[in-house]
Motif scaffolding. Sequence first.
Motif, PDB file in Angstrom:
ATOM      1  N   TYR A 194       0.836  -1.185   0.000  1.00 34.14           N
ATOM      2  CA  TYR A 194       0.000   0.000   0.000  1.00 34.14           C
ATOM      3  C   TYR A 194       0.885   1.254   0.000  1.00 34.14           C
ATOM      4  O   TYR A 194       1.992   1.262   0.537  1.00 34.14           O
ATOM      5  CB  TYR A 194      -0.907   0.058   1.242  1.00 34.14           C
ATOM      6  CG  TYR A 194      -2.017  -0.960   1.241  1.00 34.14           C
ATOM      7  CD1 TYR A 194      -3.142  -0.779   0.454  1.00 34.14           C
ATOM      8  CD2 TYR A 194      -1.953  -2.089   2.049  1.00 34.14           C
ATOM      9  CE1 TYR A 194      -4.171  -1.709   0.458  1.00 34.14           C
ATOM     10  CE2 TYR A 194      -2.972  -3.022   2.061  1.00 34.14           C
ATOM     11  CZ  TYR A 194      -4.079  -2.825   1.262  1.00 34.14           C
ATOM     12  OH  TYR A 194      -5.089  -3.741   1.265  1.00 34.14           O
ATOM     13  N   ARG A 208      -5.264   9.563   1.276  1.00 33.15           N
ATOM     14  CA  ARG A 208      -5.295   8.898  -0.028  1.00 33.15           C
ATOM     15  C   ARG A 208      -4.512   7.593   0.076  1.00 33.15           C
ATOM     16  O   ARG A 208      -3.346   7.591   0.467  1.00 33.15           O
ATOM     17  CB  ARG A 208      -4.698   9.778  -1.119  1.00 33.15           C
ATOM     18  CG  ARG A 208      -4.721   9.101  -2.501  1.00 33.15           C
ATOM     19  CD  ARG A 208      -4.043   9.911  -3.588  1.00 33.15           C
ATOM     20  NE  ARG A 208      -4.755  11.143  -3.862  1.00 33.15           N
ATOM     21  CZ  ARG A 208      -4.308  12.347  -3.566  1.00 33.15           C
ATOM     22  NH1 ARG A 208      -3.139  12.489  -2.957  1.00 33.15           N
ATOM     23  NH2 ARG A 208      -5.016  13.430  -3.838  1.00 33.15           N
ATOM     24  N   ILE A 209      -5.158   6.468  -0.234  1.00 33.25           N
ATOM     25  CA  ILE A 209      -4.551   5.141  -0.156  1.00 33.25           C
ATOM     26  C   ILE A 209      -4.493   4.559  -1.562  1.00 33.25           C
ATOM     27  O   ILE A 209      -5.517   4.463  -2.246  1.00 33.25           O
ATOM     28  CB  ILE A 209      -5.353   4.214   0.777  1.00 33.25           C
ATOM     29  CG1 ILE A 209      -5.440   4.838   2.176  1.00 33.25           C
ATOM     30  CG2 ILE A 209      -4.736   2.833   0.841  1.00 33.25           C
ATOM     31  CD1 ILE A 209      -6.370   4.107   3.095  1.00 33.25           C
ATOM     32  N   THR A 210      -3.291   4.160  -1.959  1.00 32.22           N
ATOM     33  CA  THR A 210      -3.093   3.552  -3.267  1.00 32.22           C
ATOM     34  C   THR A 210      -2.732   2.089  -3.076  1.00 32.22           C
ATOM     35  O   THR A 210      -1.773   1.762  -2.373  1.00 32.22           O
ATOM     36  CB  THR A 210      -1.981   4.270  -4.051  1.00 32.22           C
ATOM     37  OG1 THR A 210      -2.295   5.665  -4.131  1.00 32.22           O
ATOM     38  CG2 THR A 210      -1.856   3.699  -5.450  1.00 32.22           C
ATOM     39  N   ASP A 211      -3.511   1.205  -3.678  1.00 31.73           N
ATOM     40  CA  ASP A 211      -3.293  -0.232  -3.584  1.00 31.73           C
ATOM     41  C   ASP A 211      -2.533  -0.689  -4.823  1.00 31.73           C
ATOM     42  O   ASP A 211      -3.044  -0.633  -5.944  1.00 31.73           O
ATOM     43  CB  ASP A 211      -4.644  -0.948  -3.471  1.00 31.73           C
ATOM     44  CG  ASP A 211      -4.477  -2.439  -3.200  1.00 31.73           C
ATOM     45  OD1 ASP A 211      -3.322  -2.904  -3.162  1.00 31.73           O
ATOM     46  OD2 ASP A 211      -5.499  -3.128  -3.019  1.00 31.73           O
ATOM     47  N   TYR A 212      -1.282  -1.163  -4.614  1.00 29.16           N
ATOM     48  CA  TYR A 212      -0.441  -1.591  -5.732  1.00 29.16           C
ATOM     49  C   TYR A 212      -0.490  -3.098  -5.979  1.00 29.16           C
ATOM     50  O   TYR A 212       0.244  -3.608  -6.815  1.00 29.16           O
ATOM     51  CB  TYR A 212       1.017  -1.189  -5.479  1.00 29.16           C
ATOM     52  CG  TYR A 212       1.222   0.293  -5.414  1.00 29.16           C
ATOM     53  CD1 TYR A 212       1.247   1.062  -6.565  1.00 29.16           C
ATOM     54  CD2 TYR A 212       1.405   0.936  -4.183  1.00 29.16           C
ATOM     55  CE1 TYR A 212       1.439   2.436  -6.494  1.00 29.16           C
ATOM     56  CE2 TYR A 212       1.595   2.303  -4.114  1.00 29.16           C
ATOM     57  CZ  TYR A 212       1.619   3.050  -5.270  1.00 29.16           C
ATOM     58  OH  TYR A 212       1.817   4.400  -5.203  1.00 29.16           O
ATOM     59  N   THR A 216      -6.453  -5.184  -7.020  1.00 27.22           N
ATOM     60  CA  THR A 216      -7.135  -3.892  -7.036  1.00 27.22           C
ATOM     61  C   THR A 216      -8.437  -3.936  -7.814  1.00 27.22           C
ATOM     62  O   THR A 216      -9.361  -3.172  -7.542  1.00 27.22           O
ATOM     63  CB  THR A 216      -6.214  -2.834  -7.659  1.00 27.22           C
ATOM     64  OG1 THR A 216      -5.824  -3.275  -8.973  1.00 27.22           O
ATOM     65  CG2 THR A 216      -4.965  -2.650  -6.820  1.00 27.22           C
ATOM     66  N   GLU A 241     -13.578   5.368  -3.958  1.00 32.34           N
ATOM     67  CA  GLU A 241     -12.568   4.981  -4.941  1.00 32.34           C
ATOM     68  C   GLU A 241     -12.856   5.727  -6.243  1.00 32.34           C
ATOM     69  O   GLU A 241     -13.789   5.397  -6.977  1.00 32.34           O
ATOM     70  CB  GLU A 241     -12.587   3.463  -5.169  1.00 32.34           C
ATOM     71  CG  GLU A 241     -11.498   2.976  -6.100  1.00 32.34           C
ATOM     72  CD  GLU A 241     -11.623   1.480  -6.356  1.00 32.34           C
ATOM     73  OE1 GLU A 241     -10.588   0.832  -6.524  1.00 32.34           O
ATOM     74  OE2 GLU A 241     -12.769   0.985  -6.393  1.00 32.34           O
ATOM     75  N   ASP A 242     -12.043   6.736  -6.510  1.00 30.21           N
ATOM     76  CA  ASP A 242     -12.232   7.511  -7.736  1.00 30.21           C
ATOM     77  C   ASP A 242     -11.698   6.778  -8.957  1.00 30.21           C
ATOM     78  O   ASP A 242     -12.321   6.779 -10.020  1.00 30.21           O
ATOM     79  CB  ASP A 242     -11.557   8.874  -7.600  1.00 30.21           C
ATOM     80  CG  ASP A 242     -12.183   9.707  -6.491  1.00 30.21           C
ATOM     81  OD1 ASP A 242     -13.385   9.505  -6.237  1.00 30.21           O
ATOM     82  OD2 ASP A 242     -11.478  10.518  -5.884  1.00 30.21           O
ATOM     83  N   GLY A 245      -7.954   1.135  -7.539  1.00 27.12           N
ATOM     84  CA  GLY A 245      -6.769   1.031  -6.714  1.00 27.12           C
ATOM     85  C   GLY A 245      -6.423   2.273  -5.925  1.00 27.12           C
ATOM     86  O   GLY A 245      -5.444   2.268  -5.180  1.00 27.12           O
ATOM     87  N   GLU A 246      -7.222   3.356  -6.031  1.00 29.75           N
ATOM     88  CA  GLU A 246      -6.918   4.584  -5.309  1.00 29.75           C
ATOM     89  C   GLU A 246      -8.154   5.039  -4.544  1.00 29.75           C
ATOM     90  O   GLU A 246      -9.170   5.394  -5.142  1.00 29.75           O
ATOM     91  CB  GLU A 246      -6.447   5.673  -6.259  1.00 29.75           C
ATOM     92  CG  GLU A 246      -5.933   6.917  -5.536  1.00 29.75           C
ATOM     93  CD  GLU A 246      -5.255   7.878  -6.480  1.00 29.75           C
ATOM     94  OE1 GLU A 246      -5.815   8.973  -6.706  1.00 29.75           O
ATOM     95  OE2 GLU A 246      -4.170   7.533  -7.007  1.00 29.75           O
ATOM     96  N   GLU A 248      -9.781   7.616  -1.646  1.00 28.76           N
ATOM     97  CA  GLU A 248      -9.515   8.920  -1.059  1.00 28.76           C
ATOM     98  C   GLU A 248     -10.714   9.365  -0.246  1.00 28.76           C
ATOM     99  O   GLU A 248     -11.867   9.067  -0.581  1.00 28.76           O
ATOM    100  CB  GLU A 248      -9.207   9.950  -2.142  1.00 28.76           C
ATOM    101  CG  GLU A 248      -8.816  11.327  -1.591  1.00 28.76           C
ATOM    102  CD  GLU A 248      -8.369  12.277  -2.676  1.00 28.76           C
ATOM    103  OE1 GLU A 248      -8.132  13.463  -2.360  1.00 28.76           O
ATOM    104  OE2 GLU A 248      -8.246  11.832  -3.839  1.00 28.76           O
TER     105      GLU A 248
END
Length: 352
Positions: A194, A208-212, A216, A241-242, A245-246, A248
Motif C-alpha cells: 500500500y 489517499r490510499i493507493t493499492d499496488y 485492485t 474509490e475515484d 486502486g486509489e 480517497e
Amino acid sequence: ALKHVVILTDGETGGTAAMYYDMVSKMHREGGVTVSTVAIGDRANVPLLQAISRYGGGGFYQTDSPQTLPRIVLADVRSHGAELTMVEKNFVPIAVLPNPILKELANRQLPALKGYVSTGLRPGADLSLYVNRSGVREPVVAGWKYSAGRALAVTTDASGRWSKLWVENGILAPLWSRLLAWMTPNAAAPQEDYGVAMGYRDGRVVVRITDYSAQTATSARMMSALVTEPDGRKTQAFFSEDVPGEIEGSFEAHRPGTYFINLEPPAGSNRKIPPLAYTVSPAVWAEVPRPAPNYGLLEELASATGGHLNPPPESLHLSRPTVEHRTSLNPYALVAAMLLLIAEALVRRLTA
C-alpha cells in the motif's frame, strides 16, 4: 547415563598425587564416574596416571603416536561405558500430551522400539516422546529453541534396526515428515503493498490510499473508517474509490492532537489495510498572515478601550518634543584621536 572421563597428557602435572587420588576416588565412589588416562610420549607421569585410572575404575593407555588417539579413546569408551548408552531392548514409546512437535501423531498408539541411545533431557528442552526405563523418562524425541532457530534430538535410528516395527506399521515416514516440518521456519505472511499519503487542508485531514497489489480490480467503490479523535470521541468517515486502486477521503479535525484511523476491508475482500494515524499540530490554529486586516477584531478592541478605528492624524494631538544639545570639540583632541587610531592600525598590521 554415561559418566566417563578420559585424561590425556604428555607431561607433568602440578599439585600432589594425594590431591588427585582423593578427587578421583570421590568422583568414582559418590558420582559413579569412571576415569581413564592416556599417556602420550615418554615424558608423562606414568605412575600417577596409572594410579588415577585404578582409583577411577578406568583403564590406562600409553602411546607415542597422536594418530592412535581416536582408536584408543573409542576402545576405552566401548569398554567402560558403551553398554550404558546403547539400550537394545523392546520399549513402547509414550507421547507427552499436548505435543506441539508431533501433534496428531501423539494420539496414536506407537509400536515398540527395539533400541535407543540412553540420555537425559537437557535443561530447557521440551519432551515429546520417551520410554519409561525403571521409572525414569528417557527421551526419544525432544526439541528446543536455539536463538532464532530450533534444535531437535532423536535417540532412536532411522534405518530400521531399532525402528523396524515403525517402518512396518507406516509410522517412520510420517514421523520424520512431522519432525522436519517442525524444524522448518514458518513462511512469512505476504506483505500488503500500500501507499499512503495524508495531509491537512481547510480544517480536514485528507487521506489517499493507493493499492499496488494485483487484487485492485476486486476492491470496492466505497469503504468506511472509524476515526478516534484526540479526546477519545469516535466518528465515522467514508472513503470513495475515484480510480481503480486509489481510495480517497477526508474528515473534520476540529482540535490539535493525534487522530487514529481504522479502515474496514473493502466489501468482498479479506485484505486488511493497516491502521493509520495523523497528528494535527497546534500551530495550525496559531496567528498567521491574513490577506486583509481583521477589521471586526480591531473595531472591537477600539470600542472596548474608548478609542477609534483609523482616526485622522490631526485628531490624535500627539507631539514629540525636540531636544537639541550642542557640544564643541577641541580640534587638538580630535587630531590626537585620529593619530592614535592610525597608529593602532599600523601596530596591528605589523604584529599580525
